[in-house]
Design a protein around this motif. Structure first.
Motif, mmCIF file in Angstrom:
data_model
loop_
_atom_site.group_PDB
_atom_site.id
_atom_site.type_symbol
_atom_site.label_atom_id
_atom_site.label_comp_id
_atom_site.label_asym_id
_atom_site.label_seq_id
_atom_site.Cartn_x
_atom_site.Cartn_y
_atom_site.Cartn_z
ATOM 1 N N LYS A 219 -8.268 2.732 -4.061
ATOM 2 C CA LYS A 219 -9.345 2.154 -4.205
ATOM 3 C C LYS A 219 -9.017 0.943 -5.177
ATOM 4 C CE LYS A 219 -11.767 6.759 -4.462
ATOM 5 N NZ LYS A 219 -12.874 7.642 -5.257
ATOM 6 N N THR B 192 -7.600 -1.309 1.943
ATOM 7 C CA THR B 192 -7.027 -0.839 2.978
ATOM 8 C C THR B 192 -5.848 -2.518 3.102
ATOM 9 O OG1 THR B 192 -9.098 -2.278 3.673
ATOM 10 C CG2 THR B 192 -8.956 0.330 3.800
ATOM 11 N N HIS C 164 -4.003 7.255 -2.240
ATOM 12 C CA HIS C 164 -4.963 7.159 -1.617
ATOM 13 C C HIS C 164 -5.750 6.188 -2.356
ATOM 14 C CE1 HIS C 164 -5.495 10.996 -3.578
ATOM 15 N NE2 HIS C 164 -5.547 9.846 -4.800
ATOM 16 N N PRO D 41 -12.034 2.272 -0.840
ATOM 17 C CA PRO D 41 -11.084 2.214 -0.212
ATOM 18 C C PRO D 41 -9.935 0.703 -0.192
ATOM 19 C CG PRO D 41 -12.398 3.178 0.771
ATOM 20 C CD PRO D 41 -13.485 2.295 0.191
ATOM 21 N N LEU E 234 0.866 -0.948 -0.165
ATOM 22 C CA LEU E 234 0.148 0.005 -0.281
ATOM 23 C C LEU E 234 0.909 1.377 -0.286
ATOM 24 C CD1 LEU E 234 -2.885 -1.316 2.769
ATOM 25 C CD2 LEU E 234 -2.954 -0.687 0.465
ATOM 26 N N SER F 131 -13.986 -6.722 0.133
ATOM 27 C CA SER F 131 -12.308 -5.957 0.293
ATOM 28 C C SER F 131 -11.968 -5.060 1.663
ATOM 29 C CB SER F 131 -11.694 -4.723 -0.578
ATOM 30 O OG SER F 131 -11.003 -4.576 -0.622
ATOM 31 N N GLY F 132 -11.369 -5.994 2.791
ATOM 32 C CA GLY F 132 -11.341 -5.744 3.923
ATOM 33 C C GLY F 132 -13.352 -5.411 4.906
ATOM 34 N N THR G 267 -8.471 -8.716 -0.704
ATOM 35 C CA THR G 267 -9.014 -8.217 -1.472
ATOM 36 C C THR G 267 -9.291 -9.199 -2.468
ATOM 37 O OG1 THR G 267 -8.428 -6.019 -1.289
ATOM 38 C CG2 THR G 267 -10.185 -6.451 -3.546
ATOM 39 N N SER H 174 -3.543 -6.967 0.285
ATOM 40 C CA SER H 174 -2.685 -5.386 0.787
ATOM 41 C C SER H 174 -2.380 -5.684 1.928
ATOM 42 C CB SER H 174 -3.608 -4.727 0.289
ATOM 43 O OG SER H 174 -4.282 -4.552 -0.685
#
Ligand code: OOG
Ligand code: MG
Length: 254
Positions: A103, A235, A101, A233, A96, A183-184, A239, A253
């Motif tokens: 996505k 994170t 930032h 997002p 990351l 994702s998360g 994912t 990630s």
């Protein structure tokens, strides 16, 4: 039309933002760019990347679904370029810290079996596809707070930052398949029908864009048809994008 020199200068601003992992203000704050100008900046950006050894691996479309258009406030299709530096292997780790930032969004990937001349009036891109796969795209606008104009996002190579493609399957009808992104804590669900009515229409749109924007279409290229749902997002953690009948693709990630 901006000069080649200005296109190079603006490409350097965006390229530096990416390599230094720091955002930059909208180009619209300081420049009045036409859409043609924006594609000239994008081309200069790609030239910088290939000059340092990156290899083009395909193309991507953006804003092919209502969900994406609504999320970003942009309502016209865009085309960007993929390179080998953006590729993430199925199941691999994504760092990351490389992104500003990031996505992530669920995508359908097509593979081109042959070179296609976009100026050939008889060309049919769907006929030139030999494989399809579920895919994930990592987008990372170089602009502050992910806020941009249409021209900005075109110049910024359509926020392209990373992509992962699952196992290729022989080409088939992918018109209305359920799409699920996890994702998360984030979830997004949709259908491939959200992509211009059917992803095959994205191929038609791409051929037209390739003709107008001088985008080469080569044998072996990956084509991302555009996200079927809004992006979420990226994170730490797993994912996964799952497309009914096509399987799944995951990245981790850290
Ligand atoms: C631009 C990229 C859009 C898609 O699939 O619609 C895109 C952005 O949202 O920052 O890749
Ligand atoms: Mg996308």
């Amino acid at each position: 039309m901006i000069t080649q020199e200005t296109a190079g200068t603006l490409a350097a601003v965006l390229d530096d933002a990416q390599t230094s992992v720091s955002d930059t203000p909208s180009l619209a704050d300081t420049h009045t760019l036409t859409v043609d100008d924006a594609y000239a900046v994008q081309a200069a950006l790609l030239a910088r990347r290939t000059a340092r050894g990156e290899r083009p691996t395909g193309v991507k479309l953006g804003f092919t679904s209502e969900a994406k258009m609504a999320q970003m406030g942009v309502s016209e299709i865009i085309v960007g370029r993929l390179t080998d530096a953006m590729r993430v292997v199925d199941g691999a780790e994504v760092e990351l810290a490389r992104f500003i930032h990031p996505k992530v969004e669920p995508e359908v990937a097509f593979r081109l079996a042959q070179d296609v001349d976009p100026h050939d009036p008889d060309a049919d891109l769907a006929d030139c596809v030999d494989a399809v796969a579920p895919a994930l795209e990592i987008i990372d606008s170089r602009y502050r707070d992910f806020r941009f104009t249409y021209e900005d996002v075109v110049a910024d190579n359509t926020s392209a930052a990373g992509y992962a493609v699952g196992a290729w399957l022989p080409a088939r009808d992918v018109s209305d398949l359920a799409v699920r992104l996890r994702s998360g804590e984030s979830r997004a669900e949709g259908t491939t029908a959200a992509i211009l009515g059917a992803p095959v229409n994205a191929l038609r749109a791409l051929l037209d864009m390739a003709r107008r924007r001088d985008v080469p279409l080569r044998a072996g290229d990956t084509v991302l048809a555009g996200a079927a749902t809004a992006a979420v997002p990226l994170t730490p953690g797993i994912t996964t994008c799952e497309i009914a009948g096509l399987g799944r693709i995951s990245v981790r990630s850290v």
